[in-house]
Scaffold this active site. Structure first.
Site: not given
Length: 595
Positions: A73, A75, A77, A79-81, A188
């Site tokens: 879904l 990427k 800095s 993590a990736k989902v 954030d």
């Protein structure tokens, strides 16, 4: 939305575009990647392990435990989902995959995000469903949101009309208000971390930089995206927490209505200087009400409005009858401590709060005193106390005694001494299971256990919220009791106290009460002292006042003690009270009917 080359989407979570809960034959494919039910460790094949690298896309057949991976879904800095399917239910989930680093701080942020998202229960905040880990990765399994980022919507439209922006903004501040009232600052907030689902409602995501805050303490970590960062972060000054989220909310609103960020420059140092100056222009004509709100949010911290004023602003409420709902419950004073809950929290939060039992026991003693006292509402804002309430709210009123999961499952001892950083992932895994053990379909969590919370107080008849703002102790209530007692002393008060030149004990108390009323200081008299709260023009301070009578000098002394670390604010309040005492002078200048 116009963007510079530096303003790119870098979210750790991207919304899915397709929605489908149709079950596949994933059950037959569940022969690999099984999870250790006691530790939460997933067994990953070397082939599947390649997929988890941030720069590698989908590998056919990859799975994490019972979840079959479908597609990437997004990427970021860090993590990736990926989208995945629960092979037992056929439902889609979003799995955030974070590569572990040798830095302990990075792990702690993951633990904190997992705990917060497993405990929070708000319709506009992403929910954590599960947590797994290996020696190389963390896997946070979130609910799947079918939709897109607010970033993409603004990018496609250029900007939003004010009615659409207002709807989204009210939902955003509802989520942030809920977080703040539970002593969590997001740190954030940006348009990439706001998803819009298929029902056109928002979901706030990515609590990876969030932290617990206490009004009596200060934070100092720089967090978040530069474009949405408050100037105090760039200046390196310490902050309480909510004020930096308010700045970010102001930038988000500006971007929604204007289609650009208020501060921009290709040179990073020039960009930082622009943010520090707090000076910006509206690149597009918007309503005066919107301009006024944004202008008051994007200010220096001492002049910036708070979230309560954002909620009450004219622009936020145009076309709406009521203020935004933060979905907070009215929390009752506790009458005992659930040892299972306490033990679970002690283990899960060992990396941040090491004195949970002491704080909760102190709060329990306060609750056993005057109901809804100023001191009780003050303590109810402590992160440790809030964590206890949040955990209790995960279970309905009949089931707290039979909490089915032991937080120490997989550990050799039930002693907190046995907790080490190596065992923390196992503890977090068990805590997430612990909090999700009893599914509660009521989003409001209206009732708490009668065995733990004050039994005689019916929820629906309660009118007071446990917030300091709502607790106003009347003057008559305090005058009924001969509190606080004036303590006799030889030394105490002599060096740090403010001397009262003349007057008996009644005069001294009347003078103090008059000053507190004149300065609009909320107070409460107990046996030992006045418990006071002062909030005005950005200055907030909690303190107590003790009264002493020196038996040698035959003089009264007023001693102020700060209850938080905001020494500058305390110094200001002390000077105000001292000045008022000097104005009153001796008893001949003090009117008998002053109060």
């Amino acid at each position: 939305m116009q963007s510079t080359s530096k303003y790119n989407c870098d979210s750790d979570y991207i919304a899915g575009r397709n929605y489908n809960t149709k079950r596949t034959n994933g059950r037959e494919e569940l022969s690999t990647g099984l999870t250790n039910e006691e530790t939460g460790v997933v067994n990953i094949s070397d082939e599947n392990n390649i997929f988890f690298k941030k720069n590698i896309d989908y590998v056919k057949g990859s799975r994490i435990g019972k979840y079959k991976l479908i597609k990437t879904l997004g990427k970021g800095s860090c993590a990736k989902v990926v989208q995945a399917e629960d092979c037992e239910t056929g439902e889609y989930v979003a799995i955030k995959i974070i590569e572990r680093t040798p830095k302990q701080l990075s792990d702690i942020r993951i633990y904190r995000e997992a705990l917060i998202c497993s405990l929070f229960n708000h319709p506009h905040i992403i929910k954590l469903l599960d947590f797994f880990h290996t020696t190389e990765y963390f896997f946070l399994i979130f609910e799947y949101v079918d939709g897109q980022q607010l970033y993409d919507i603004i990018l496609n439209k250029g900007y939003l009309d004010e009615d659409e922006a207002r709807k989204y903004f009210r939902q955003i501040i509802s989520a942030v208000d809920y977080s703040h009232r539970n002593s969590v600052v997001h740190r954030d907030l940006k348009i990439e971390n706001i998803l819009i689902d298929r029902n056109d409602n928002i979901k706030l995501i990515d609590f990876g930089l969030s932290n617990f805050y206490d009004a009596d303490d200060l934070l100092g970590t720089f967090c978040g995206s530069l474009y949405f960062a408050a100037p105090e972060l760039l200046l390196g000054t310490r902050y309480t927490g909510p004020e930096i989220d308010v700045w970010s909310l102001g930038v988000i609103l500006y971007v929604m209505l204007v289609g650009k960020v208020p501060f921009d420059d290709e040179n990073i140092h020039a960009l930082q200087n622009k943010i520090k100056s707090c000076k910006f222009k509206f690149e597009k004509t918007i309503s005066p009400e919107a301009q006024d709100l944004i202008t008051n949010m994007i200010l220096s911290s001492d002049a910036r409005i708070n979230l309560e004023n954002v909620k009450k602003s004219k622009w936020t409420n145009l076309g709406y009858k009521n203020l935004t709902n933060n979905f907070m419950t009215l929390r009752k004073p506790i009458i005992e401590i659930n040892k299972n809950i306490l033990r679970a929290l002690q283990a899960a939060m060992f990396f941040q709060f090491t004195d949970m039992e002491r704080v909760l026991m102190q709060y329990l003693q306060i609750c056993k005193g005057d109901k809804h006292s100023l001191e009780q509402t003050y303590w109810c804002k402590k992160p440790v106390v809030i964590l206890y309430y949040l955990t209790m709210e995960k279970f309905n009123e009949l089931n707290y005694k039979s909490i089915p999961i032991d937080i120490d499952t997989g550990m050799n001892t039930k002693s907190l001494i046995d907790i080490t950083i190596e065992k923390q992932p196992i503890i977090i895994y068990n805590f997430v299971r612990f909090t999700n053990a009893k599914k509660n379909n009521n989003p409001y969590n209206l009732f708490f256990s009668r065995s733990v919370f004050e039994p005689e107080m019916e929820f629906l008849n309660m009118t007071k919220d446990v917030s300091l703002d709502s607790c106003n102790i009347s003057e008559d209530e305090n005058k009924k009791h001969n509190f606080p007692k004036i303590k006799q002393s030889i030394i105490k008060g002599l060096f740090k106290g403010i001397k009262i030149k003349n007057g008996d004990k009644d005069y001294v108390k009347n003078a103090i009460i008059k000053i507190l009323l004149d300065l609009d200081i909320t107070y409460e008299a107990n046996e030992k002292s006045y418990f006071c709260s002062y909030s005005h023009s950005g200055v907030e301070c909690h303190f107590k006042i003790d009264l002493y009578f020196n038996i040698l000098l035959l003089e009264h002394y007023v001693v102020l003690n700060c209850l938080n670390r905001k020494k500058d604010n305390f110094k200001l309040v002390t000077e105000l009270i001292k000045e008022k005492l000097e104005e009153i002078g001796d008893t001949s200048n003090y009117p008998e009917n002053a109060i």
